[in-house]
Design an enzyme around this catalytic site. Sequence first.
Site, mmCIF file in Angstrom:
data_model
loop_
_atom_site.group_PDB
_atom_site.id
_atom_site.type_symbol
_atom_site.label_atom_id
_atom_site.label_comp_id
_atom_site.label_asym_id
_atom_site.label_seq_id
_atom_site.Cartn_x
_atom_site.Cartn_y
_atom_site.Cartn_z
ATOM 1 N N LYS A 160 0.114 12.893 -5.320
ATOM 2 C CA LYS A 160 -0.895 12.154 -4.965
ATOM 3 C C LYS A 160 -0.446 11.270 -3.691
ATOM 4 O O LYS A 160 0.433 10.367 -3.754
ATOM 5 C CB LYS A 160 -0.976 11.023 -6.149
ATOM 6 N N GLY A 174 7.552 4.609 -1.480
ATOM 7 C CA GLY A 174 6.646 3.425 -1.341
ATOM 8 C C GLY A 174 7.423 2.213 -1.502
ATOM 9 O O GLY A 174 8.510 2.182 -1.395
ATOM 10 N N SER A 175 6.612 1.118 -1.791
ATOM 11 C CA SER A 175 7.014 -0.150 -1.586
ATOM 12 C C SER A 175 7.697 -0.417 -2.906
ATOM 13 O O SER A 175 7.579 0.009 -4.026
ATOM 14 C CB SER A 175 5.843 -1.152 -1.402
ATOM 15 N N GLY A 218 6.656 0.453 -6.651
ATOM 16 C CA GLY A 218 7.527 1.433 -7.513
ATOM 17 C C GLY A 218 8.190 0.525 -8.897
ATOM 18 O O GLY A 218 8.367 1.510 -9.734
ATOM 19 N N GLU A 220 10.639 -6.920 4.160
ATOM 20 C CA GLU A 220 10.366 -5.872 5.040
ATOM 21 C C GLU A 220 9.153 -5.984 5.645
ATOM 22 O O GLU A 220 8.053 -6.103 5.188
ATOM 23 C CB GLU A 220 10.276 -4.369 4.075
#
Length: 509
Positions: A190, A243-244, A248, A397
């Site tokens: 995905k 990912g972030s 997550g 981030e």
Amino acid sequence: MTHFIDPRLAELLAPLWSGDLVVGSLVGGRIVPGTGDTITVADAATGEPLYAYADAGAAVVAAAAASAREAQVAWGRLTGFGRGRILQAVGRAILAEAEPLARLESLTAGKPLRDARIEVTKVAEMFEYYAGWADKFHGEVIPVPTTHLNYTRREPMGVVLQITPWNAPIFTCGWQLAPALSMGNGVLLKPSELTPLSSIAVGLIAERAGLPVGLVNVLAGWGHTTGQAAIANEIVSKVVFVGSVPTGRRIAAAAAERLVPCVLELGGKSANIVFEDADLNRAAIGAQAAIFSGAGQSCVAGSRLLVQRSIYDRFVAMVAEGAARLKVGRPDAADTEVGPINNARQYDHVLRMVREGIAAGARVAAGSDGSPVEGGYYVRPTVLADVDNTMSVARTEIFGPVVVAIPFETEAEAIAIANDTEFGLAGAVWTRDVARGHRVAAAVRAGTFWINAYKTINVASPFGGYGASGYGRSSGIEALHEYTQVKSVWVETAAEPVAGFGYAPGVGN
């Protein structure tokens, strides 16, 4: 505008696609249109619509999962040698299509073409590397203190779900697919809803090279609909997410409801530490590569530049001068070194963080003041000086071409600042003192660390984070542990085994 494809994109897709030229999910070897809401993707270089398609939805996910399970049964029974031979062919096929794949990645992800070309060759390398492991990663015989032969088997997980990000779609596609397939698994991939096309193209090329049809299925859709349906599908036996941190956490919680294990590769706020005895020219070039390559859209970016106070002003000026010389431009231009931010939401976040840093007292040594520009999602390479590690720009981030420069006095202080973060993905140190380099590497809590270098990674080396940067490893031999489960088999070898309990039928005391 449920379905729309820019003519430039249509020209790239036509030779790679199968069937009608429509954006959908790759399911059982076919491109299947979605059934949900329309997703419109913009060209990062202009901000104008590039293509539109329908979110896959639960029915498409169910069909993809069934396809992967059916194909995985035979794939898992194939010998490691047989799987390796096919994966080698996949690697060769990707190299044969390297230029159209690179152009597709450049257009849809906003990457400079020269970067996209490098990443496509690395994808081929990933398949070649794990092809070699397919028949060499196996169980062991264990010398147990009994009369039994005890051995272990490494068996596939089954069907794994891999969720990949928009910043490096084709790279993370290969990074995840190759080890999973090597160990006999089927895959639901995905990608981000913003960048599904290059992953679908890899899936189609892999099938043409001999990978069983339906073994890899690529889902094009939103995370909160298509992704959630995939996590909830009972066929999925493991979830891998890149990912972030906030996403997550949500994915891990959703997987935990089904007792499904995860691998999480999340964000970073990595410290790039420069001591006064370093080769400053090399360190300045390394600092630029650490943060400005890929427009800073990298989880391992050296986004915190820690510089010893005695050289702080001089070194920050060197990095700022280099930043000002970097060529920002369209991804398809041959001389572009820094392309646009991938999407409008991330662009706004980067600019907002720059403004927050300035408001908190940071000084713009080079680059943007946080003001938007016309004609695309471009941010000039930015150096924010005089930053304290408590500022939001040092703790959050940014995921853009923005580095914050923080001074330190001693080795102990540098290590303390480097570790004063929730993240632990990467870091580096620049010094001529060999012992110091190893001391700092050992003391900084990070999954990857460089000495007198930055951002060198390879498929053969393990990659993953500490702390909020996630857990599990997604490359090297360690990835093979993630994609297999261990079965322990006990075989009694004694001619007259000792019965520790019970009675034989018909035998008295």
